[in-house]
Design a protein around this motif. Structure first.
Motif, mmCIF file in Angstrom:
data_model
loop_
_atom_site.group_PDB
_atom_site.id
_atom_site.type_symbol
_atom_site.label_atom_id
_atom_site.label_comp_id
_atom_site.label_asym_id
_atom_site.label_seq_id
_atom_site.Cartn_x
_atom_site.Cartn_y
_atom_site.Cartn_z
ATOM 1 N N TYR A 1 -7.950 9.094 0.006
ATOM 2 C CA TYR A 1 -8.636 8.204 -0.670
ATOM 3 C C TYR A 1 -7.929 7.146 -1.514
ATOM 4 C CZ TYR A 1 -13.302 10.593 0.062
ATOM 5 O OH TYR A 1 -14.349 11.041 0.446
ATOM 6 N N MET A 2 -6.888 7.580 -1.801
ATOM 7 C CA MET A 2 -5.586 6.846 -2.534
ATOM 8 C C MET A 2 -5.368 5.796 -1.774
ATOM 9 S SD MET A 2 -2.263 7.362 -4.548
ATOM 10 C CE MET A 2 -3.099 8.669 -5.590
ATOM 11 N N ILE A 3 -5.060 5.971 -0.322
ATOM 12 C CA ILE A 3 -4.654 4.926 0.549
ATOM 13 C C ILE A 3 -5.635 4.145 1.028
ATOM 14 C CG2 ILE A 3 -3.793 4.699 3.320
ATOM 15 C CD1 ILE A 3 -2.484 7.525 2.888
ATOM 16 N N LEU A 4 -6.633 4.620 1.087
ATOM 17 C CA LEU A 4 -8.142 3.626 1.377
ATOM 18 C C LEU A 4 -8.173 2.395 0.102
ATOM 19 C CD1 LEU A 4 -10.224 2.983 3.288
ATOM 20 C CD2 LEU A 4 -11.605 4.930 2.098
ATOM 21 N N GLY A 5 -8.315 3.087 -0.958
ATOM 22 C CA GLY A 5 -8.484 2.225 -2.228
ATOM 23 C C GLY A 5 -7.385 1.108 -2.289
ATOM 24 N N LYS A 6 -6.024 1.549 -2.043
ATOM 25 C CA LYS A 6 -5.172 0.850 -2.294
ATOM 26 C C LYS A 6 -4.859 -0.319 -1.200
ATOM 27 C CE LYS A 6 -2.596 3.874 -5.297
ATOM 28 N NZ LYS A 6 -2.434 3.037 -6.545
ATOM 29 N N ALA A 7 -5.243 0.177 -0.071
ATOM 30 C CA ALA A 7 -5.151 -0.947 1.047
ATOM 31 C C ALA A 7 -6.297 -1.768 0.973
ATOM 32 C CB ALA A 7 -5.264 -0.123 2.653
ATOM 33 N N THR A 8 -7.428 -1.299 0.413
ATOM 34 C CA THR A 8 -8.680 -2.094 0.210
ATOM 35 C C THR A 8 -8.020 -3.313 -0.679
ATOM 36 O OG1 THR A 8 -10.193 -0.380 0.715
ATOM 37 C CG2 THR A 8 -10.962 -2.356 -0.390
ATOM 38 N N ARG A 9 -7.583 -2.991 -1.875
ATOM 39 C CA ARG A 9 -6.968 -3.891 -2.989
ATOM 40 C C ARG A 9 -6.338 -4.843 -2.264
ATOM 41 N NH1 ARG A 9 -2.698 -1.460 -6.886
ATOM 42 N NH2 ARG A 9 -2.367 -3.528 -8.162
ATOM 43 N N THR B 1 -5.721 -5.795 0.699
ATOM 44 C CA THR B 1 -6.242 -6.501 1.721
ATOM 45 C C THR B 1 -6.972 -7.655 1.301
ATOM 46 O OG1 THR B 1 -6.212 -4.642 3.325
ATOM 47 C CG2 THR B 1 -7.753 -6.352 3.490
ATOM 48 N N ILE B 2 -7.783 -7.259 0.066
ATOM 49 C CA ILE B 2 -8.543 -8.262 -0.683
ATOM 50 C C ILE B 2 -7.642 -9.476 -1.248
ATOM 51 C CG2 ILE B 2 -10.099 -8.877 -2.649
ATOM 52 C CD1 ILE B 2 -11.598 -6.323 -1.885
ATOM 53 N N TRP B 3 -6.566 -9.187 -1.860
ATOM 54 C CA TRP B 3 -5.447 -9.920 -2.213
ATOM 55 C C TRP B 3 -5.080 -10.860 -1.315
ATOM 56 C CZ3 TRP B 3 -4.232 -12.018 -7.072
ATOM 57 C CH2 TRP B 3 -4.451 -11.148 -8.030
ATOM 58 N N ALA B 4 -4.774 -10.224 0.005
ATOM 59 C CA ALA B 4 -4.006 -11.023 0.968
ATOM 60 C C ALA B 4 -5.016 -12.032 1.526
ATOM 61 C CB ALA B 4 -3.647 -10.233 2.141
ATOM 62 N N PHE B 5 -6.060 -11.536 1.643
ATOM 63 C CA PHE B 5 -7.363 -12.663 2.181
ATOM 64 C C PHE B 5 -7.569 -13.580 1.095
ATOM 65 C CE2 PHE B 5 -11.656 -14.135 2.240
ATOM 66 C CZ PHE B 5 -11.846 -14.393 3.440
ATOM 67 N N LEU B 6 -7.605 -13.240 -0.132
ATOM 68 C CA LEU B 6 -7.754 -14.461 -1.114
ATOM 69 C C LEU B 6 -6.646 -15.365 -1.183
ATOM 70 C CD1 LEU B 6 -9.415 -12.535 -3.923
ATOM 71 C CD2 LEU B 6 -10.332 -14.081 -2.454
ATOM 72 N N THR B 7 -5.285 -14.888 -0.961
ATOM 73 C CA THR B 7 -3.964 -15.625 -1.143
ATOM 74 C C THR B 7 -3.813 -16.669 -0.078
ATOM 75 O OG1 THR B 7 -2.967 -14.041 -2.311
ATOM 76 C CG2 THR B 7 -1.535 -15.541 -1.561
ATOM 77 N N VAL B 8 -4.075 -15.895 1.042
ATOM 78 C CA VAL B 8 -4.075 -16.855 2.371
ATOM 79 C C VAL B 8 -5.095 -17.896 2.667
ATOM 80 C CG1 VAL B 8 -4.010 -16.837 4.985
ATOM 81 C CG2 VAL B 8 -2.768 -14.953 3.752
ATOM 82 N N HIS B 9 -6.149 -17.509 2.368
ATOM 83 C CA HIS B 9 -7.171 -18.554 2.502
ATOM 84 C C HIS B 9 -7.258 -19.457 1.205
ATOM 85 C CE1 HIS B 9 -8.976 -16.994 6.259
ATOM 86 N NE2 HIS B 9 -8.728 -15.855 5.652
ATOM 87 N N GLY B 10 -6.734 -19.210 0.138
ATOM 88 C CA GLY B 10 -6.815 -20.045 -1.090
ATOM 89 C C GLY B 10 -5.702 -21.024 -0.903
ATOM 90 N N VAL B 11 -4.444 -20.416 -0.198
ATOM 91 C CA VAL B 11 -3.389 -21.471 -0.073
ATOM 92 C C VAL B 11 -3.854 -22.395 1.084
ATOM 93 C CG1 VAL B 11 -0.981 -21.668 1.044
ATOM 94 C CG2 VAL B 11 -1.379 -19.832 -0.749
ATOM 95 N N THR C 1 0.997 -1.242 0.204
ATOM 96 C CA THR C 1 -0.103 0.133 -0.091
ATOM 97 C C THR C 1 0.886 1.143 -0.003
ATOM 98 O OG1 THR C 1 -1.868 -1.197 1.239
ATOM 99 C CG2 THR C 1 -1.767 1.231 1.225
ATOM 100 N N ALA C 2 1.905 1.246 0.720
ATOM 101 C CA ALA C 2 2.875 2.596 0.926
ATOM 102 C C ALA C 2 3.605 2.691 -0.486
ATOM 103 C CB ALA C 2 3.769 2.385 2.008
ATOM 104 N N PHE D 1 -10.012 5.082 -6.964
ATOM 105 C CA PHE D 1 -10.014 3.903 -8.005
ATOM 106 C C PHE D 1 -8.883 3.943 -8.658
ATOM 107 C CE2 PHE D 1 -14.573 4.959 -7.130
ATOM 108 C CZ PHE D 1 -14.970 3.801 -6.687
ATOM 109 N N SER D 2 -7.841 4.633 -8.216
ATOM 110 C CA SER D 2 -6.318 4.688 -8.981
ATOM 111 C C SER D 2 -5.836 3.471 -8.830
ATOM 112 C CB SER D 2 -5.451 5.588 -7.996
ATOM 113 O OG SER D 2 -5.161 5.301 -6.815
#
Length: 153
Positions: free
Chosen positions: A126-134, A136-146, A49-50, A99-100
């Motif tokens: 707003y940029m931090i919020l959007g990118k952190a959301t993105r 976070t979703i990737w992390a959730f999907l990856t960890v639970h997918g593995v 995110t940073a 949405f950036s």
């Protein structure tokens, strides 16, 4: 990309920063690779995110300075693209920074917001919020997918 994974969170930060410019790179590959290798999802999300936010803010700064030579050289944004997006940006303002992270159009949004002199603090928030959301979703999907994958096989 493999080399960036070897550098852990610093490599992820760099990949995310570069991916937020117009250099074609997928920070998600490095992000997921690190998570599969056992990286902490929270630290990985913060690093990605940073990096991605700072890369987006670089676009904002170049747009804010309004030097088309720089914008075209480093971000490959044509003046016609700015004109195309200016109506939408005027309508929604800094909220568009959320949405950036979107593929294709996301790299243009901060540049246009900067060029239109939109509040840097609102854009950053707003940029931090959007990118952190993105991420976070990737992390959730990856960890639970593995976990799911390991449970099946």
């Amino acid at each position: 990309m493999e080399h960036l994974i070897e550098y852990g969170y610093v490599g992820l930060f760099l990949a995310a920063f570069i991916a937020a410019t117009f250099i074609p790179m997928s920070s998600e590959v490095v992000f997921v690779g690190l998570l599969i290798a056992g990286a902490n999802p929270i630290f990985a999300t913060i690093a990605a995110t940073a990096g991605n936010t700072l890369g987006g803010m670089l676009g904002y700064i170049l747009g804010f300075l309004g030097k088309w030579e720089w914008v075209e050289k480093y971000f490959k944004v044509k003046e016609a693209t700015l004109e195309k997006w200016s109506g939408t940006i005027k309508k929604y303002g800094a909220v568009m920074a959320f949405f950036s992270w979107l593929p294709g159009i996301g790299d243009f949004i901060p540049v246009v917001l900067g060029f239109m002199k939109t509040s840097k603090w609102l854009v950053l928030g707003y940029m931090i919020l959007g990118k952190a959301t993105r991420y976070t979703i990737w992390a959730f999907l990856t960890v639970h997918g593995v976990k799911l994958f390991n449970g099946i096989f």
